[in-house]
Write an enzyme that holds these catalytic residues in place. Structure first.
Site, PDB file in Angstrom:
ATOM      1  N   GLY A   1       0.835  -1.191   0.000  1.00 11.70           N
ATOM      2  CA  GLY A   1       0.000   0.000   0.000  1.00 11.70           C
ATOM      3  C   GLY A   1       0.874   1.246   0.000  1.00 11.70           C
TER       4      GLY A   1
ATOM      5  N   GLN B   1       3.184   9.976   1.109  1.00 11.97           N
ATOM      6  CA  GLN B   1       4.456   9.258   1.222  1.00 11.97           C
ATOM      7  C   GLN B   1       5.423   9.588   0.092  1.00 11.97           C
ATOM      8  OE1 GLN B   1       2.509   5.214   2.047  1.00 11.97           O
ATOM      9  NE2 GLN B   1       4.411   5.148   3.213  1.00 11.97           N
TER      10      GLN B   1
ATOM     11  N   CYS C   1       5.857   0.151   7.693  1.00  9.58           N
ATOM     12  CA  CYS C   1       5.523   1.278   6.818  1.00  9.58           C
ATOM     13  C   CYS C   1       6.754   1.645   6.003  1.00  9.58           C
ATOM     14  CB  CYS C   1       5.079   2.462   7.675  1.00  9.58           C
ATOM     15  SG  CYS C   1       4.691   3.927   6.707  1.00  9.58           S
ATOM     16  N   LEU C   2       6.557   1.886   4.710  1.00  8.70           N
ATOM     17  CA  LEU C   2       7.684   2.253   3.852  1.00  8.70           C
ATOM     18  C   LEU C   2       8.303   3.580   4.275  1.00  8.70           C
ATOM     19  CD1 LEU C   2       6.118   1.274   0.390  1.00  8.70           C
ATOM     20  CD2 LEU C   2       7.847  -0.009   1.685  1.00  8.70           C
TER      21      LEU C   2
ATOM     22  N   HIS D   1      -4.385   1.792   7.513  1.00 10.65           N
ATOM     23  CA  HIS D   1      -3.025   2.335   7.476  1.00 10.65           C
ATOM     24  C   HIS D   1      -2.909   3.457   6.438  1.00 10.65           C
ATOM     25  CE1 HIS D   1       1.481   1.609   7.865  1.00 10.65           C
ATOM     26  NE2 HIS D   1       1.412   2.359   6.789  1.00 10.65           N
ATOM     27  N   GLU D   2      -3.467   3.225   5.243  1.00  7.67           N
ATOM     28  CA  GLU D   2      -3.337   4.226   4.169  1.00  7.67           C
ATOM     29  C   GLU D   2      -4.227   5.443   4.427  1.00  7.67           C
ATOM     30  OE1 GLU D   2      -0.789   3.785   2.541  1.00  7.67           O
ATOM     31  OE2 GLU D   2      -0.574   1.634   2.934  1.00  7.67           O
TER      32      GLU D   2
ATOM     33  N   HIS E   1      -2.568   7.662   6.741  1.00  8.70           N
ATOM     34  CA  HIS E   1      -1.551   8.497   6.083  1.00  8.70           C
ATOM     35  C   HIS E   1      -2.135   9.808   5.570  1.00  8.70           C
ATOM     36  CE1 HIS E   1       2.291   6.502   6.073  1.00  8.70           C
ATOM     37  NE2 HIS E   1       1.831   5.380   5.563  1.00  8.70           N
TER      38      HIS E   1
HETATM   39 ZN   LIG Z   1       2.711   3.550   5.705  1.00 10.42          ZN
END
Ligand SMILES: [Zn+2]
Length: 173
Positions: free
Chosen positions: A46, A51, A93-94, A135-136, A139
């Site tokens: 995701g 991000q 998380c990236l 999660h997204e 963000h």
């Molecule tokens: Zn994330």
């Protein structure tokens, strides 16, 4: 289609709410394409626009990481219609590479939003898909999984992350 750099903990785009998309034009289509490529390359399941430092309410999810086109979800201005139950599972998380945590998430969510053509879409997800939506959407609200941990774990992790963000050295564990 270019892969864009993923910004890390401490970048202002990650810590403030993103703005709704007003018009789905070529720029939004390019953004969606770049987000898919960036997510797959990472690899991740995701990605949210903040991000890649674009403060817009756009998310992409693909639990198959490029294996199954049927699992690709691209949503513009997503919002929850329903949230039920709870679950707790490890999340990464990236934008917070090398760290993880287990926030409490709803067990089942229904989310609505617009697809790339501007058509309204409704998705219901459980387990990993429910966590990915939460999660997204966090963000685009300016929240990270870190913000959802118990106060003790959150403070400990935030101290470490602030240090890491200052040195901007995310490569080494
Ligand atoms: Zn994330």
């Amino acid at each position: 289609m270019p892969i864009r750099p993923i910004v890390k903990y401490g970048h202002p785009a990650l810590h403030a709410p993103s703005a709704p998309v007003k018009e789905i034009d070529g720029e939004i289509h390019r953004l969606l394409d770049d987000m898919m490529d960036t997510m797959w390359a990472a690899p991740g399941i995701g990605l949210a626009a903040p991000q890649i430092a674009v403060p817009l309410r756009v998310i992409v999810i693909d639990l198959s990481v490029g294996e199954d086109p049927q699992q690709v979800i691209k949503l513009i201005n997503p919002e929850f219609v329903e949230r039920e139950g709870d679950q707790r599972h490890d999340e990464g998380c990236l934008s917070v590479p090398g760290y993880g945590g287990s926030p409490i998430r709803p067990a089942r969510v229904t989310v609505k939003g617009l697809d790339a053509e501007g058509k309204e879409r409704l998705y219901t997800g459980t387990d990993l898909l429910a966590r990915a939506f939460c999660h997204e959407i966090d963000h685009i609200d300016g929240l990270l999984f870190v913000d959802r941990l118990t106060p003790l774990k959150r403070d400990l992790l935030k101290r470490k992350l602030r240090k890491r963000a200052k040195s901007d050295d995310w490569e080494e564990e």
